[in-house]
Design a protein around this motif. Structure first.
Motif, mmCIF file in Angstrom:
data_model
loop_
_atom_site.group_PDB
_atom_site.id
_atom_site.type_symbol
_atom_site.label_atom_id
_atom_site.label_comp_id
_atom_site.label_asym_id
_atom_site.label_seq_id
_atom_site.Cartn_x
_atom_site.Cartn_y
_atom_site.Cartn_z
ATOM 1 N N ALA A 16 -4.066 -10.330 20.767
ATOM 2 C CA ALA A 16 -4.739 -9.055 21.346
ATOM 3 C C ALA A 16 -6.119 -9.177 21.324
ATOM 4 C CB ALA A 16 -4.332 -7.828 20.289
ATOM 5 N N ARG A 17 -6.799 -8.107 21.943
ATOM 6 C CA ARG A 17 -8.368 -7.974 22.179
ATOM 7 C C ARG A 17 -9.175 -8.443 20.775
ATOM 8 N NH1 ARG A 17 -10.249 -2.954 25.045
ATOM 9 N NH2 ARG A 17 -8.275 -3.321 25.879
ATOM 10 N N ASP A 18 -8.582 -7.743 19.685
ATOM 11 C CA ASP A 18 -9.254 -7.851 18.343
ATOM 12 C C ASP A 18 -8.778 -8.944 17.462
ATOM 13 O OD1 ASP A 18 -11.206 -5.987 19.394
ATOM 14 O OD2 ASP A 18 -9.974 -4.504 18.612
ATOM 15 N N GLY A 19 -8.169 -10.017 18.037
ATOM 16 C CA GLY A 19 -7.378 -11.011 17.421
ATOM 17 C C GLY A 19 -5.886 -11.081 17.208
ATOM 18 N N PHE A 20 -5.116 -11.020 16.352
ATOM 19 C CA PHE A 20 -3.818 -10.882 16.639
ATOM 20 C C PHE A 20 -2.954 -9.435 16.188
ATOM 21 C CE2 PHE A 20 -4.493 -15.423 16.734
ATOM 22 C CZ PHE A 20 -3.518 -15.695 17.503
ATOM 23 N N ALA A 21 -2.030 -9.069 16.794
ATOM 24 C CA ALA A 21 -1.318 -7.680 16.539
ATOM 25 C C ALA A 21 0.065 -7.957 16.085
ATOM 26 C CB ALA A 21 -1.579 -6.805 17.769
ATOM 27 N N GLU A 22 0.584 -7.588 15.119
ATOM 28 C CA GLU A 22 1.819 -7.640 14.603
ATOM 29 C C GLU A 22 2.976 -6.886 15.405
ATOM 30 O OE1 GLU A 22 2.556 -7.959 10.356
ATOM 31 O OE2 GLU A 22 0.985 -9.499 10.288
ATOM 32 N N PHE A 23 4.038 -7.201 15.687
ATOM 33 C CA PHE A 23 5.180 -6.346 16.061
ATOM 34 C C PHE A 23 6.333 -6.632 15.609
ATOM 35 C CE2 PHE A 23 5.566 -10.296 18.512
ATOM 36 C CZ PHE A 23 6.948 -10.506 18.641
ATOM 37 N N GLU A 24 7.252 -5.697 15.754
ATOM 38 C CA GLU A 24 8.767 -5.699 15.476
ATOM 39 C C GLU A 24 9.666 -4.781 16.394
ATOM 40 O OE1 GLU A 24 10.001 -4.962 11.233
ATOM 41 O OE2 GLU A 24 11.527 -3.955 11.907
ATOM 42 N N THR A 25 10.487 -5.398 16.953
ATOM 43 C CA THR A 25 11.581 -4.919 17.889
ATOM 44 C C THR A 25 12.807 -5.098 17.659
ATOM 45 O OG1 THR A 25 11.583 -4.300 20.468
ATOM 46 C CG2 THR A 25 11.183 -6.745 19.670
ATOM 47 N N THR A 26 13.805 -4.015 18.037
ATOM 48 C CA THR A 26 15.155 -4.239 17.895
ATOM 49 C C THR A 26 15.661 -4.694 19.202
ATOM 50 O OG1 THR A 26 15.143 -3.021 16.215
ATOM 51 C CG2 THR A 26 17.368 -3.518 17.414
ATOM 52 N N ILE A 27 16.460 -5.746 19.657
ATOM 53 C CA ILE A 27 17.042 -6.035 20.646
ATOM 54 C C ILE A 27 18.650 -6.033 20.967
ATOM 55 C CG2 ILE A 27 16.874 -7.718 22.958
ATOM 56 C CD1 ILE A 27 14.179 -8.181 22.201
ATOM 57 N N ASP A 28 19.271 -5.757 21.750
ATOM 58 C CA ASP A 28 20.667 -5.771 21.761
ATOM 59 C C ASP A 28 20.902 -7.129 22.696
ATOM 60 O OD1 ASP A 28 21.558 -3.690 20.561
ATOM 61 O OD2 ASP A 28 21.311 -2.402 22.336
ATOM 62 N N ALA A 29 21.471 -8.176 22.312
ATOM 63 C CA ALA A 29 21.735 -9.479 22.788
ATOM 64 C C ALA A 29 23.002 -10.206 22.416
ATOM 65 C CB ALA A 29 20.719 -10.349 22.456
ATOM 66 N N GLU A 30 23.425 -11.161 23.447
ATOM 67 C CA GLU A 30 24.481 -11.779 23.018
ATOM 68 C C GLU A 30 24.431 -13.071 21.889
ATOM 69 O OE1 GLU A 30 25.935 -13.700 26.498
ATOM 70 O OE2 GLU A 30 26.090 -11.661 27.329
ATOM 71 N N ASN A 31 23.357 -13.474 21.768
ATOM 72 C CA ASN A 31 22.957 -14.707 20.598
ATOM 73 C C ASN A 31 21.520 -14.637 20.346
ATOM 74 O OD1 ASN A 31 21.856 -16.580 22.542
ATOM 75 N ND2 ASN A 31 23.934 -16.811 23.047
ATOM 76 N N GLU A 32 21.093 -15.207 19.301
ATOM 77 C CA GLU A 32 19.622 -15.405 19.081
ATOM 78 C C GLU A 32 18.685 -15.882 20.141
ATOM 79 O OE1 GLU A 32 16.997 -17.824 15.683
ATOM 80 O OE2 GLU A 32 19.020 -17.371 15.126
#
Length: 60
Positions: free
Chosen positions: A12-28
């Motif tokens: 990100a602009r000021d270093g690193f930004a953390e995230f967490e997201t949920t995704i529907d998918a068939e496999n990893e």
């Protein structure tokens, strides 16, 4: 399909930004690709600027 929770950080602009997201998918692997695509599109990032730390399958 299963739900996967993907966590990590991106450059990100000021270093690193953390995230967490949920995704529907068939496999990893598909969940990883969707997360990279989604974050890249939303934040204008390249894949090399995104660090995926964990991909965990959730209860469905």
């Amino acid at each position: 399909m299963s739900q996967f929770t993907v966590t990590g950080q991106f450059k990100a602009r000021d270093g690193f930004a953390e995230f967490e997201t949920t995704i529907d998918a068939e496999n990893e692997n598909v969940a990883r690709e969707h997360a990279l695509s989604q974050l890249g599109s939303q934040h204008g990032l390249k894949r090399t600027e995104i660090d995926l730390e964990t991909v965990e399958e959730g209860d469905n």
